[in-house]
Write a protein that holds these residues in place. Structure first.
Motif, PDB file in Angstrom:
ATOM      1  N   UNK A 146       0.815  -1.217   0.000  1.00  0.00           N
ATOM      2  CA  UNK A 146       0.000   0.000   0.000  1.00  0.00           C
ATOM      3  C   UNK A 146       0.852   1.271   0.000  1.00  0.00           C
ATOM      4  N   UNK A 147       2.155   1.124   0.264  1.00  0.00           N
ATOM      5  CA  UNK A 147       3.008   2.304   0.401  1.00  0.00           C
ATOM      6  C   UNK A 147       3.993   2.485  -0.752  1.00  0.00           C
ATOM      7  N   UNK A 148       4.032   1.538  -1.689  1.00  0.00           N
ATOM      8  CA  UNK A 148       4.987   1.666  -2.781  1.00  0.00           C
ATOM      9  C   UNK A 148       4.544   2.795  -3.714  1.00  0.00           C
ATOM     10  N   UNK A 149       5.500   3.604  -4.150  1.00  0.00           N
ATOM     11  CA  UNK A 149       5.181   4.712  -5.059  1.00  0.00           C
ATOM     12  C   UNK A 149       4.611   4.170  -6.363  1.00  0.00           C
ATOM     13  N   UNK A 150       3.683   4.913  -6.951  1.00  0.00           N
ATOM     14  CA  UNK A 150       2.972   4.433  -8.136  1.00  0.00           C
ATOM     15  C   UNK A 150       3.845   4.415  -9.389  1.00  0.00           C
ATOM     16  N   UNK A 151       5.032   5.018  -9.330  1.00  0.00           N
ATOM     17  CA  UNK A 151       5.910   5.035 -10.510  1.00  0.00           C
ATOM     18  C   UNK A 151       7.056   4.031 -10.399  1.00  0.00           C
ATOM     19  N   UNK A 152       6.908   3.043  -9.497  1.00  0.00           N
ATOM     20  CA  UNK A 152       7.907   1.988  -9.318  1.00  0.00           C
ATOM     21  C   UNK A 152       7.456   0.742 -10.074  1.00  0.00           C
ATOM     22  N   UNK A 153       8.394   0.060 -10.714  1.00  0.00           N
ATOM     23  CA  UNK A 153       8.073  -1.187 -11.412  1.00  0.00           C
ATOM     24  C   UNK A 153       8.067  -2.330 -10.405  1.00  0.00           C
ATOM     25  N   UNK A 154       6.874  -2.836 -10.111  1.00  0.00           N
ATOM     26  CA  UNK A 154       6.708  -4.001  -9.247  1.00  0.00           C
ATOM     27  C   UNK A 154       6.365  -5.197 -10.131  1.00  0.00           C
ATOM     28  N   UNK A 155       6.232  -6.366  -9.527  1.00  0.00           N
ATOM     29  CA  UNK A 155       5.856  -7.540 -10.308  1.00  0.00           C
ATOM     30  C   UNK A 155       4.475  -7.340 -10.935  1.00  0.00           C
ATOM     31  N   UNK A 156       4.355  -7.780 -12.187  1.00  0.00           N
ATOM     32  CA  UNK A 156       3.140  -7.668 -13.003  1.00  0.00           C
ATOM     33  C   UNK A 156       2.846  -6.232 -13.435  1.00  0.00           C
ATOM     34  N   UNK A 157       3.849  -5.367 -13.330  1.00  0.00           N
ATOM     35  CA  UNK A 157       3.709  -4.011 -13.870  1.00  0.00           C
ATOM     36  C   UNK A 157       3.983  -4.020 -15.369  1.00  0.00           C
ATOM     37  N   UNK A 158       3.473  -2.999 -16.053  1.00  0.00           N
ATOM     38  CA  UNK A 158       3.811  -2.745 -17.452  1.00  0.00           C
ATOM     39  C   UNK A 158       4.506  -1.393 -17.530  1.00  0.00           C
ATOM     40  N   UNK A 159       5.528  -1.311 -18.372  1.00  0.00           N
ATOM     41  CA  UNK A 159       6.294  -0.069 -18.449  1.00  0.00           C
ATOM     42  C   UNK A 159       6.761   0.186 -19.871  1.00  0.00           C
ATOM     43  N   UNK A 160       6.967   1.463 -20.150  1.00  0.00           N
ATOM     44  CA  UNK A 160       7.569   1.878 -21.411  1.00  0.00           C
ATOM     45  C   UNK A 160       9.054   2.089 -21.153  1.00  0.00           C
ATOM     46  N   UNK A 161       9.880   1.343 -21.885  1.00  0.00           N
ATOM     47  CA  UNK A 161      11.324   1.421 -21.710  1.00  0.00           C
ATOM     48  C   UNK A 161      11.984   1.997 -22.952  1.00  0.00           C
ATOM     49  N   UNK A 162      13.167   2.539 -22.740  1.00  0.00           N
ATOM     50  CA  UNK A 162      14.039   2.873 -23.862  1.00  0.00           C
ATOM     51  C   UNK A 162      15.309   2.051 -23.707  1.00  0.00           C
ATOM     52  N   UNK A 163      15.543   1.171 -24.661  1.00  0.00           N
ATOM     53  CA  UNK A 163      16.731   0.325 -24.663  1.00  0.00           C
ATOM     54  C   UNK A 163      17.676   0.883 -25.715  1.00  0.00           C
ATOM     55  N   UNK A 223       3.240   2.192 -17.001  1.00  0.00           N
ATOM     56  CA  UNK A 223       1.911   2.251 -17.617  1.00  0.00           C
ATOM     57  C   UNK A 223       0.838   1.605 -16.744  1.00  0.00           C
ATOM     58  N   UNK A 224       1.244   0.603 -15.991  1.00  0.00           N
ATOM     59  CA  UNK A 224       0.304  -0.076 -15.090  1.00  0.00           C
ATOM     60  C   UNK A 224       1.099  -0.685 -13.947  1.00  0.00           C
ATOM     61  N   UNK A 225       0.590  -0.460 -12.739  1.00  0.00           N
ATOM     62  CA  UNK A 225       1.185  -1.075 -11.556  1.00  0.00           C
ATOM     63  C   UNK A 225       0.053  -1.671 -10.730  1.00  0.00           C
ATOM     64  N   UNK A 226       0.100  -2.966 -10.403  1.00  0.00           N
ATOM     65  CA  UNK A 226      -0.999  -3.596  -9.663  1.00  0.00           C
ATOM     66  C   UNK A 226      -1.355  -2.872  -8.369  1.00  0.00           C
ATOM     67  N   UNK A 227      -0.345  -2.465  -7.621  1.00  0.00           N
ATOM     68  CA  UNK A 227      -0.611  -1.826  -6.328  1.00  0.00           C
ATOM     69  C   UNK A 227      -1.345  -0.495  -6.507  1.00  0.00           C
ATOM     70  N   UNK A 228      -0.934   0.283  -7.507  1.00  0.00           N
ATOM     71  CA  UNK A 228      -1.590   1.573  -7.751  1.00  0.00           C
ATOM     72  C   UNK A 228      -3.035   1.384  -8.195  1.00  0.00           C
ATOM     73  N   UNK A 229      -3.295   0.251  -8.880  1.00  0.00           N
ATOM     74  CA  UNK A 229      -4.649  -0.035  -9.362  1.00  0.00           C
ATOM     75  C   UNK A 229      -5.491  -0.764  -8.320  1.00  0.00           C
ATOM     76  N   UNK A 230      -4.900  -1.058  -7.168  1.00  0.00           N
ATOM     77  CA  UNK A 230      -5.623  -1.780  -6.126  1.00  0.00           C
ATOM     78  C   UNK A 230      -5.685  -3.275  -6.356  1.00  0.00           C
ATOM     79  N   UNK A 231      -4.892  -3.781  -7.310  1.00  0.00           N
ATOM     80  CA  UNK A 231      -4.897  -5.215  -7.622  1.00  0.00           C
ATOM     81  C   UNK A 231      -3.831  -5.927  -6.783  1.00  0.00           C
ATOM     82  N   UNK A 232      -4.043  -5.964  -5.494  1.00  0.00           N
ATOM     83  CA  UNK A 232      -3.023  -6.503  -4.597  1.00  0.00           C
ATOM     84  C   UNK A 232      -2.897  -8.021  -4.684  1.00  0.00           C
ATOM     85  N   UNK A 233      -3.831  -8.672  -5.374  1.00  0.00           N
ATOM     86  CA  UNK A 233      -3.769 -10.125  -5.502  1.00  0.00           C
ATOM     87  C   UNK A 233      -2.781 -10.553  -6.583  1.00  0.00           C
ATOM     88  N   UNK A 234      -2.350  -9.625  -7.433  1.00  0.00           N
ATOM     89  CA  UNK A 234      -1.443  -9.980  -8.532  1.00  0.00           C
ATOM     90  C   UNK A 234       0.003 -10.019  -8.051  1.00  0.00           C
TER      91      UNK A 234
END
Length: 303
Positions: free
Chosen positions: A217-234, A292-303
């Motif tokens: 519940x305390x992780x910042x919404x711009x952190x990549x956690x498991x099951x997150x989606x992100x836009x990267x530049x490689x 782009x998507x983080x489970x914790x920020x979306x309230x999807x704590x089961x993921x």
């Protein structure tokens, strides 16, 4: 990113061996290595008696040998790890004299520590250094080693596994950017790697040990956690990825396992962070453009 980058690679080619011979003929290096003449002759004999392009197996007899590369994938030195019982000795050389004074030694030490403690599972890592080699003495002290013994001809430093893990958790391991992981993700990932081995596991365990652990519940919404989606530049290419557990990986759907090079690299980083990471045998620059998507920020704590 100003932090010196080093990667250790076990594959040794004939070209590498010839480079090693050149380094070991430099008196500025050999004056600090007690057996450098013997090592140089041994390498030359290896080259003479085989025409194989890859000499890795010949360099790993009696220990483990790694070439050290900088962020431009240029060989700058080598590391040898010799395990005896529960202890491991590290021998390290930055052979490219043009790169001296750039803190590559300390970065190479940290990579050697990672392998000794997380891969070889040593209980203690020992470094034996010539007392006149002030550059090496300072590098090992900066890396958290403690003085163990001292004679007129040899200074011995050591670090225990317990000290190493504490070193990582306190953020003293030289990594300029801290990463964040939730309590749930860490517990799941620790269960995942408990009975696994290999380079991917070593890198992932290293990241887990150095991460700052937070509640979901305390992780910042711009952190990549498991099951997150992100836009990267490689390097110069932008693309979307999802960071998933191994059983959910699907390269066709851009779902990257946390065991993959990219997966381990981005875990816990935030938007705007940039890191150098070795991917498919070469060093790449990864920038986190947007989460782009983080489970914790979306309230999807089961993921």
């Amino acid at each position: 990113m100003n932090k010196p980058f080093i990667s250790l690679c076990p594959e040794i080619t004939r070209a590498h061996a010839l480079t090693l011979v050149d380094w070991l003929e430099d008196e500025r290096i050999t004056c600090y290595l007690s057996d450098s003449r013997h090592v140089s002759r041994s390498i030359e004999q290896v080259i003479d008696r085989t025409q194989l392009p890859i000499l890795t197996h010949l360099f790993n007899q009696g220990g483990r040998f790694f070439m050290a590369y900088d962020r431009h994938d240029a060989p700058v030195g080598f590391v040898r790890l010799i395990k005896t019982g529960s202890n491991c000795e590290i021998v390290l050389v930055i052979g490219d004299s043009d790169k001296w004074g750039r803190n590559l030694g300390a970065s190479t030490i940290r990579e050697g520590m990672k392998l000794a403690f997380l891969d070889m599972r040593a209980e203690k890592l020992i470094a034996k250094i010539h007392p006149d080699n002030s550059r090496s003495l300072k590098a090992f002290l900066r890396s958290g080693f403690m003085l163990e013994s001292e004679t007129p001809t040899l200074t011995s430093f050591s670090m225990t596994a317990a000290s190493y893990f504490q070193f990582l958790r306190e953020g003293a391991g030289g990594d300029s950017t801290r990463i964040y992981i939730t309590e749930i993700d860490k517990a799941r990932l620790e269960d995942l790697i408990a009975f696994e081995q290999g380079p991917a596991v070593v890198e992932l365990e290293h990241e887990l040990e150095r991460a700052i652990v937070v509640k979901p519940q305390q992780v910042a919404c711009n952190v990549i956690t498991m099951n997150s989606r992100a836009l990267l530049q490689l390097d110069d290419e932008e693309f979307e990825v999802a960071l998933v557990y191994p059983e959910d990986a699907d390269s066709n759907a851009a779902k990257h396992s946390v065991y993959s090079d990219i997966g381990t690299a981005i875990l816990g980083y935030q938007e705007g962070d940039a890191i150098d990471w070795r991917i498919a045998d070469r060093t790449r620059r990864i920038e986190i453009k947007k989460v782009l998507y983080q489970p914790e920020a979306a309230g999807d704590f089961h993921l």
